[in-house]
Enzyme design. Structure first.
Site, PDB file in Angstrom:
ATOM      1  N   MET A 119       0.840  -1.200   0.000  1.00 12.69           N
ATOM      2  CA  MET A 119       0.000   0.000   0.000  1.00 12.69           C
ATOM      3  C   MET A 119       0.873   1.247   0.000  1.00 12.69           C
ATOM      4  O   MET A 119       1.276   1.738  -1.042  1.00 12.69           O
ATOM      5  CB  MET A 119      -0.965  -0.052   1.190  1.00 12.69           C
ATOM      6  CG  MET A 119      -1.934  -1.216   1.097  1.00 12.69           C
ATOM      7  SD  MET A 119      -2.861  -1.538   2.605  1.00 12.69           S
ATOM      8  CE  MET A 119      -3.752  -0.040   2.846  1.00 12.69           C
ATOM      9  N   CYS A 120       1.164   1.782   1.169  1.00 16.24           N
ATOM     10  CA  CYS A 120       1.833   3.079   1.273  1.00 16.24           C
ATOM     11  C   CYS A 120       3.282   3.057   0.808  1.00 16.24           C
ATOM     12  O   CYS A 120       3.745   4.015   0.175  1.00 16.24           O
ATOM     13  CB  CYS A 120       1.719   3.610   2.692  1.00 16.24           C
ATOM     14  SG  CYS A 120      -0.016   3.788   3.210  1.00 16.24           S
ATOM     15  N   VAL A 121       4.015   1.986   1.080  1.00 16.68           N
ATOM     16  CA  VAL A 121       5.405   1.911   0.618  1.00 16.68           C
ATOM     17  C   VAL A 121       5.446   1.861  -0.904  1.00 16.68           C
ATOM     18  O   VAL A 121       6.167   2.620  -1.549  1.00 16.68           O
ATOM     19  CB  VAL A 121       6.132   0.697   1.241  1.00 16.68           C
ATOM     20  CG1 VAL A 121       7.475   0.457   0.569  1.00 16.68           C
ATOM     21  CG2 VAL A 121       6.303   0.900   2.733  1.00 16.68           C
TER      22      VAL A 121
END
Length: 194
Positions: free
Chosen positions: A120-122
């Site tokens: 997701m965020c990475v």
């Protein structure tokens, strides 16, 4: 996986917040993640690289709801001109934040991304960094996520280590995906003239 030759001028530490690395909600590999991200932070500081702690502001009732214990950053921040916190509300740490402007003003052209969640965020942050023309290093042992639960008729449980590897795979064409955080080198950026 590749090895890099250019030192990163910034370290982006994505969402290493207490809710995800301590207690019942901790990632399966939280101890490894905390160890590797702490080492990266220490070495980036020592080299004079920019350290950016990204802090997710989750919705009301979420484990990372702002100003709750789970929302707090796990690693201490040495606030100053080369270490900052940027809060976000989207997976991508560049979206609707000052991250892009900060990197540009600091003269950063190469950066390392670590933290959570891998898929997701990475991944979203690393992908945008690549799209913006940054040289990106993604140390495999310095990002992590949760297992994906079984879904009847779709799949059995997908282990977190597999999810992290799959998340990094599409980035490996354009970013340096290294096996070990210990192989990431840092140097101080060269700020642009104002």
């Amino acid at each position: 996986m590749t090895s890099h030759t250019t030192a990163s001028q910034a370290l982006i530490v994505v969402d290493v917040q207490r809710a995800f690395v301590r207690g019942e909600g901790a990632l399966p590999e939280a101890a490894r993640l905390v160890d590797r991200t702490a080492d990266l932070i220490a070495r980036a500081r020592e080299a004079g690289a920019l350290v950016v702690h990204v802090q997710n502001d989750g919705p009301a009732g979420a484990d990372d709801e702002p100003h709750t214990a789970g929302w707090e950053l796990h690693h201490p921040v040495e606030a100053g001109p080369t270490e900052v916190v940027i809060r976000k509300t989207h997976d991508d740490a560049f979206q609707e934040t000052s991250l892009g402007g900060l990197l540009t003003a600091s003269g950063v052209r190469a950066l390392a991304v670590c933290g959570l969640m891998s898929e997701m965020c990475v991944q979203a942050t690393a992908r945008t960094a690549v799209t913006l023309g940054y040289r990106v290093v993604l140390p495999h042992d310095a990002h992590a996520t949760h297992d994906i639960p079984a879904e009847p008729g779709i799949s059995a449980t997908v282990p977190a280590a597999t999810v992290s590897r799959v998340a990094a795979w599409p980035l490996s064409r354009d970013a340096d995906v290294t096996a070990r955080a210990a192989d990431v080198r840092f140097t101080a950026p060269s700020p642009t003239a104002g």
